[in-house]
Design a protein around this motif. Structure first.
Motif, short mmCIF file in Angstrom:
data_model
loop_
_atom_site.label_atom_id
_atom_site.label_comp_id
_atom_site.label_asym_id
_atom_site.label_seq_id
_atom_site.Cartn_x
_atom_site.Cartn_y
_atom_site.Cartn_z
N LYS A 104 0.82 -1.22 0.00
CA LYS A 104 0.00 0.00 0.00
C LYS A 104 0.85 1.26 0.00
N ARG A 105 1.96 1.22 0.73
CA ARG A 105 2.81 2.42 0.82
C ARG A 105 3.61 2.65 -0.47
N ASN A 106 3.71 1.63 -1.33
CA ASN A 106 4.48 1.77 -2.58
C ASN A 106 3.64 2.26 -3.76
N LYS A 108 1.48 4.82 -5.38
CA LYS A 108 1.17 6.25 -5.26
C LYS A 108 0.56 6.78 -6.56
#
Length: 682
Positions: A104-106, A108
């Motif tokens: 999820k954090r990767n 964007k």
């Protein structure tokens, strides 16, 4: 560097320590040979393609820009689903990542990503199997995917195999002689093994697989052919003195004329019986092709030649029917037929066994009760096993031990291509009845949804009013919490009400032998008009007055089994029907139903069933002893199998094969399995 040492341990590969070696051993990889032979089961395709050209459920790689914030949801125990919208060319698609919440954090907005996965065309959805941020890597287009377990990832395995090729470039040796390589334009083994792991394009992958599949089949067939030669050399069978004139008179007095196919297989069987080598023959033919009459001729030949015969069937119902038919056929010829099943007990059983041992019973029909220790024949000459795939290899072998190398005839109504039959059933010869008796009316088959049962009931009443009878088949005996399918008890209750005025009988595997006999006897005598049953009546049951077969949840059955069930009707002079009740929600299920309504050819149906289920599930691995191939597929690579079999049969008969150095590496597997120890190679 040239390596000539065979079977180097996997620890010789750089980077493989004790812990990794243990993980690889769980995959069956202990030596360098096993690492090179651990072939991919598919390839990730990294070629960028227009999604309009990609088929549903295909693997594809796409590159695009993220158009939405990723949405993370959880389900089950610690399972997650991450979704994000990606614009790839002119397509806005949904990409799904299962159990990869850390991504999820990767992900964007506006970032370029490359995703490989399975494409769901209808929902414009891609389920990711591989992913990275940025444009595609400049690497091989085809990436191998291997079956792995925790501890060894696919990427780790790829790196190990690459390292092994770098470290031991000449380890893979050629097994095939130059004459075979040239004859079939096959690439070398070293090139084939490297290419199967790291193909550069489709054609080279095809050539690599083609070469390795042929080699697998050839080695397997060499073992089969060598085993067959060992058996023929080491086993002295019976040479039955056949009374051809008596056999001819028996055939002439049969109630119907033989087809050309029946005449052909009878000649093949009688030739084997007269020969000194033991007969080991498979008789295959479609439902209703007349296999039982052929077996009767063979049994008559054995008895008139001074021997006894045995016929083993998988169920008591079928054994009783065989005994009844043979008694009718042989009554004018003073040939006695006995019946031995689990239901024959006490004094009756004792007298039967005494008469058998004294030779007063000429032919004994029964179930697996025939292989019990107390069953003794005076002079057993021929063993017939009906629906042989329903018995294990050991059970079939035990019946043979009741005599001194009697001739063996196996029968099956699941017909398959001859070369495949020769391969699956090992050392057997194969006779095929590929012709149905004339005058038979084709069974009309219909597929309907279960919500039109009222119309089916009306059609059933119409047949019953004309004096006909009907079967109704259910997949289960009782209601199940696990399966949403019809059961025989509920259907029996429903039909007893819907068909008031008619006798609706119930048959299933939990009934005692006596109860089954009573039910079948009532149905044969037309005292029962409808028989609700599980698949216990699948094979052999013969009630000529039955004209209608209704099968609930038909999509739950295999094609060959459906065809067997359909074959219970159409045995009289009346037009017969088969109604398949199935919602058939999957495409495979719908295709099965379509095949059943379009053809009554058992060969076509079993070939398609093989493709759907694979040979292991189709034949039963325990029963047939099917080999486990690394690359080859006995169904899809059928033509290569046929070529390899012919080559192997020729080679084992050629003295050059057993002595010439060019065949040394092909002889190694035969030596390792001990086959050459028993061969006379002069």
């Amino acid at each position: 560097m040239t390596v000539t040492v065979k079977h180097l341990p996997i620890t010789e590969v750089k980077g493989v320590g004790v812990r990794l070696a243990e993980e690889l051993e769980r995959l069956g990889i202990v030596t360098l040979d096993e690492l090179f032979a651990y072939y991919p089961y598919r390839y990730d395709d990294y070629e960028l393609r227009d999604l309009a050209e990609v088929q549903d459920q295909e693997h594809v790689t796409v590159v695009g820009k993220i158009q939405s914030e990723p949405v993370l949801s959880f389900y089950g125990k610690k399972k997650s689903r991450l979704t994000v919208r990606v614009l790839s060319g002119r397509y806005l698609i949904t990409v799904i990542f299962f159990n990869q919440s850390y991504l999820k954090r990767n992900l964007k907005l506006g970032e370029t990503v490359t995703v490989t996965g399975k494409w769901d065309r209808n929902r414009a959805m891609l389920t990711s199997t591989d992913f990275h941020v940025g444009s595609p890597y400049q690497e091989a287009q085809w990436a191998p995917v291997y079956p792995v377990k925790s501890g060894v990832s696919v990427k780790r395995l790829r790196m190990l195999i690459k390292q092994a090729f770098t470290q031991f470039p000449d380890y893979v040796q050629e097994n095939l002689p130059l004459n075979l390589l040239k004859a079939y334009k096959l690439i070398g083994r070293k090139e084939a093994v490297r290419t199967i792991h790291f193909p550069s394009e489709k054609n080279s992958l095809h050539q690599a697989r083609r070469r390795l599949v042929y080699e697998e089949f050839l080695i397997y067939q060499l073992k089969l052919q060598a085993y067959k030669r060992v058996k023929r050399q080491s086993t002295k069978g019976l040479s039955i003195s056949l009374d051809k004139e008596a056999i001819g008179l028996f055939i002439d007095r049969l109630p119907y004329a033989m087809t050309k196919a029946q005449d052909r297989v009878i000649s093949e069987i009688l030739k084997d019986m007269a020969d000194a080598a033991p007969m080991n023959r498979l008789l295959q033919g479609d439902v209703g092709s007349g296999k039982t009459i052929v077996a009767a001729v063979a049994l008559y030949g054995a008895v008139t030649g001074g021997y006894q015969g045995a016929l083993m069937a998988p169920t008591e119902i079928l054994a009783e029917q065989h005994a009844e038919n043979l008694q009718t056929l042989f009554a004018p010829f003073s040939i006695s037929v006995g019946l031995l099943t689990g239901a024959v007990r006490g004094k009756k059983r004792k007298e039967l066994l005494e008469q058998l041992a004294e030779g007063k019973i000429h032919i004994l029909v029964g179930t697996h009760a025939l292989i019990q220790p107390e069953v003794h024949f005076l002079k057993l000459g021929l063993v017939v096993t009906d629906e042989q795939h329903r018995f294990g290899v050991q059970q079939r072998g035990e019946l043979r031990l009741k005599g001194k190398e009697p001739d063996i005839l196996y029968m099956t109504a699941t017909p398959i291509p001859r070369t495949l039959a020769l391969s699956v059933f090992g050392d057997m010869d194969v006779s095929t009845i590929d012709e149905l008796p004339g005058g038979r009316k084709e069974i009309k088959t219909y597929w309907v949804q279960e919500n039109v049962m009222d119309r089916v009931i009306e059609f059933m009443k119409k047949e019953l009013n004309q004096g006909r009878q009907a079967y109704v088949i259910c997949p289960l005996i009782e209601e199940s919490e696990q399966l949403d399918v019809q059961n025989a008890l509920d259907v029996h209750a429903y039909l007893s009400h819907a068909l008031s005025g008619y006798n609706v009988a119930l048959m299933h595997g939990k009934l005692s032998s006596e109860e089954k006999d009573e039910v079948m006897d009532a149905f044969k005598r037309r005292q029962a008009h409808v028989l609700v049953s599980t698949t216990v009546i699948e094979v052999g049951v013969n009630v000529p007055n039955a004209s209608l077969m209704v099968i609930y949840d038909a999509d739950r059955f295999g094609l060959s089994q459906l065809h067997q069930l359909r074959g219970r009707v159409g045995r009289g002079n009346y037009q017969s029907y088969c109604i398949l009740l199935a919602d058939a929600k999957s495409e495979t299920s719908r295709e099965k139903m379509r095949m059943m309504t379009e053809t009554t050819d058992g060969f076509k149906l079993s070939a398609y069933d093989l493709k759907l289920r694979g040979p292991g599930d189709f034949f039963g691995k325990k029963q047939s002893g099917l080999p486990s191939f690394k690359l080859a597929d006995m169904v899809h690579d059928y033509r290569t199998l046929a070529v390899a079999r012919d080559d192997a049969a020729r080679l084992v008969q050629d003295p050059q094969f057993w002595h010439d150095d060019v065949y040394a590496r092909l002889r190694d597997p035969l030596i390792a399995s001990g086959l050459t120890d028993s061969l006379h190679l002069d």
